[in-house]
Design a protein around this motif. Structure first.
Motif: not given
Lengths: 261, 261
Positions: A56-74
């Motif tokens: 299991h994971a409580y705090g796994q971290v991942f990242n990715f590059l995106t061109e989406s304009p969706i605001p961070l908070r959503r």
């Protein structure tokens, strides 16, 4: 183009681990499908590292590059709406394009949870290894302390490990015993949570450490055997690989502030 | 003939409540089947009280008369081997033949668990009500305190209650907030556990109390409305019935020592 970094919690029971593999059904697959459904981008995410099937994971971290304009908070709510109930994205931040979840991870902490009460806990059995017979916790902690430092942990790595360098650093390792689920007046020994923080971990390393410490707790090994097991660099000297479902990737630490980290 | 008294924990998710009913699939049914499989006796157990479908228990109590010679210390493991994984018998003692789990119960404590963090907790979602928006916990506690005492709780009882007397005593009621699963720096409000100890509870009483307090926490009601709701003896004045799966029968107390209790 933005680089987004997210935190994800998952109950690993139903999955073949975090990282994509031929058999499918991994947490990474579901995250990538959710991103595709949200943005239309077929992309690959980068996790801080793999976790085994069932872990299991409580705090796994991942990242990715995106061109989406969706605001961070959503992002979190939008992804969670597209994910199974047992995978939840809890944080999203924007990071420099150079950020890489795996290469820049400085410290990882794992938790291993042993229920040493006489009976299993029905509400936590998916995340606990039930060990109802006597465990010498003081001896286990003494053994655990011998593992702190910078060592070649070959004895505590799967024979299938494909890493050429088995030197890692364990910065901190300790146990916490919670008696709040124990029956008063019984021989219940509580919930024993072991937290191990290191620079990185070899395949099965935490589970082999725990399997060895459980043998110490059972009196089959002595805490003083640990330095010799380390020095041997031989997997056969350590104990068995403890069950996966009691293991949780607890947190991953980065030094975001320093450019050269 | 012996009278055996046992404690049982169950995850109520899969069951139609504790007590036997026409549709079957109750915790009582499974306990009686396990006893039958062990002793060959077709008997009825007596629980300390019913719990609704979906409600859990850490310390439900039941007793039954048996002619089985099986030693006391062997009952728990023998029954657990015959029970589903989400029902566990944790204690067994022999009591006087006159002991009756329901009639002699002096105090019962229920816990109601609200996750007021922004995201659900994947490892506890079967036992928590997720309420991600703002709750005024201080106002909820103030409202809760108005319910302590001896009152006619008709406003907080299901309209289907078949009891003629709705006077009960709440001895103690308090809330605990656990921030250890909250994200630092976020607006997570923690896990809010409400413990209510009373002489006995009417049908849906704890859930209607909680539904009303959640409205207080949301600002839809004031804590000072509670005395008026109590005095009205009218179910329509209170809030909705909160969801069942966040409720847990926490413990049942008896006064074993006093003959006349």
């Amino acid at each position: 183009m933005r680089n987004l970094c997210m935190k994800v919690n998952y109950d690993g029971t139903a999955y073949n681990g975090f990282q994509t593999q031929p058999d499918g059904n991994t947490v990474q697959d579901f995250l990538e499908e959710a991103i595709y459904s949200l943005t239309g981008e077929k992309l690959k995410i980068t996790g801080s590292g793999r976790t085994d099937a069932g872990v299991h994971a409580y705090g796994q971290v991942f990242n990715f590059l995106t061109e989406s304009p969706i605001p961070l908070r959503r992002w979190c709510l939008a992804l969670n709406a597209r994910l199974p109930q047992d995978i939840i994205v809890t944080d999203a931040i924007e990071v420099p394009l150079s950020f890489h979840s795996r290469r820049l991870a400085k410290k990882k902490t794992y938790r291993y949870s042993i229920n040493a009460n006489r009976f299993p806990d029905i509400f936590h059995r998916r995340t606990q290894f039930h060990h109802p017979t006597q465990l010498n916790v003081a001896a286990m902690e003494e053994g655990l302390k011998h593992l702190i430092g910078t060592y070649d942990y070959t004895s505590f790595a799967s024979r299938r490990s494909q890493k050429t360098d088995h030197v890692r650093t364990i910065f901190d390792a300790h146990m916490k015993v919670d008696m709040s689920y124990s029956r008063p007046g019984s021989d219940d020994q509580g919930i024993i949570d072991t937290y191990i923080t290191g620079s990185g971990f070899l395949q099965h390393m935490v589970r082999i450490i725990m399997g060895t410490l459980i043998e110490v707790g059972e009196g089959k090994k002595s805490p003083d055997d640990i330095p010799g097991i380390l020095a041997a660099k031989d997997r056969s000297k350590a104990g068995p690989t403890a069950v996966a479902h009691a293991l949780m990737l607890w947190s991953v630490e980065y030094h975001f502030n320093s450019e050269n980290d």
